[in-house]
Scaffold this motif. Structure first.
Motif, short mmCIF file in Angstrom:
data_model
loop_
_atom_site.label_atom_id
_atom_site.label_comp_id
_atom_site.label_asym_id
_atom_site.label_seq_id
_atom_site.Cartn_x
_atom_site.Cartn_y
_atom_site.Cartn_z
N CYS A 49 0.83 -1.19 0.00
CA CYS A 49 0.00 0.00 0.00
C CYS A 49 0.88 1.26 0.00
O CYS A 49 0.64 2.19 -0.76
CB CYS A 49 -0.92 0.00 1.21
SG CYS A 49 -1.90 1.50 1.39
N LEU A 50 1.90 1.29 0.84
CA LEU A 50 2.76 2.47 0.94
C LEU A 50 3.55 2.71 -0.35
O LEU A 50 3.82 3.86 -0.70
CB LEU A 50 3.71 2.33 2.13
CG LEU A 50 3.05 2.39 3.50
CD1 LEU A 50 4.07 2.12 4.59
CD2 LEU A 50 2.35 3.71 3.73
N ASN A 51 3.91 1.65 -1.05
CA ASN A 51 4.66 1.82 -2.30
C ASN A 51 3.81 2.40 -3.42
O ASN A 51 4.35 2.99 -4.35
CB ASN A 51 5.28 0.49 -2.73
CG ASN A 51 6.45 0.12 -1.87
OD1 ASN A 51 7.17 0.97 -1.36
ND2 ASN A 51 6.66 -1.17 -1.68
N GLU A 57 -6.03 10.44 3.95
CA GLU A 57 -7.16 11.17 4.52
C GLU A 57 -7.15 10.94 6.03
O GLU A 57 -7.17 9.80 6.48
CB GLU A 57 -8.45 10.64 3.90
CG GLU A 57 -9.69 11.33 4.34
CD GLU A 57 -10.91 10.72 3.68
OE1 GLU A 57 -12.02 11.09 4.11
OE2 GLU A 57 -10.78 9.87 2.77
N ILE A 58 -7.08 12.01 6.80
CA ILE A 58 -7.07 11.91 8.26
C ILE A 58 -8.51 12.07 8.76
O ILE A 58 -9.16 13.07 8.47
CB ILE A 58 -6.19 13.01 8.90
CG1 ILE A 58 -4.78 12.98 8.33
CG2 ILE A 58 -6.20 12.88 10.42
CD1 ILE A 58 -3.94 11.83 8.75
N ALA A 63 -5.64 7.34 9.86
CA ALA A 63 -5.22 7.78 8.55
C ALA A 63 -5.69 6.74 7.54
O ALA A 63 -5.34 5.56 7.66
CB ALA A 63 -3.71 7.94 8.50
N ILE A 64 -6.47 7.16 6.57
CA ILE A 64 -6.90 6.28 5.50
C ILE A 64 -5.89 6.44 4.37
O ILE A 64 -5.73 7.52 3.82
CB ILE A 64 -8.32 6.63 4.98
CG1 ILE A 64 -9.31 6.79 6.14
CG2 ILE A 64 -8.77 5.61 3.96
CD1 ILE A 64 -9.50 5.58 6.99
N THR A 73 -6.04 -0.16 -0.35
CA THR A 73 -6.33 0.94 0.57
C THR A 73 -6.48 0.40 1.99
O THR A 73 -7.14 -0.61 2.22
CB THR A 73 -7.61 1.66 0.13
OG1 THR A 73 -7.38 2.22 -1.17
CG2 THR A 73 -7.99 2.77 1.09
N LEU A 74 -5.83 1.08 2.94
CA LEU A 74 -5.83 0.64 4.34
C LEU A 74 -6.12 1.79 5.29
O LEU A 74 -5.93 2.95 4.95
CB LEU A 74 -4.46 0.08 4.70
CG LEU A 74 -3.97 -1.17 3.98
CD1 LEU A 74 -2.52 -1.44 4.32
CD2 LEU A 74 -4.82 -2.35 4.35
#
Length: 79
Positions: A49-51, A57-58, A63-64, A73-74
């Protein structure tokens, strides 16, 4: 409100409401620290997900993390 943070040599938009009781700087510092920690020590799904991260969105204390693939999406707790 929208801000940009630098993560993995990319500018990532961060969206949040002004309803947060924490200051913007404190939330962004928590977010940056959490993301750096997770990219080094996180599980494979989180790293995937991070890559491919495109925006954050906070919402309250979460944090989405929105990625290129909707399936990646996490939600990540900041506290």
């Amino acid at each position: 409100m929208r801000m940009l943070i630098s993560f993995q040599n990319k500018l990532i938009p961060v969206y949040f409401t002004t309803e947060n009781k924490q200051s913007v700087q404190k939330v962004l510092k928590l977010l940056s620290g959490t993301l750096e920690n997770k990219i080094q020590n996180g599980k494979r799904a989180l790293k995937k997900c991070l890559n491919s991260l495109i925006s954050i969105e906070i919402e309250g204390s979460e944090a989405i993390l929105h990625s290129k693939s909707e399936n990646d999406t996490l939600a990540l707790s900041l506290y």
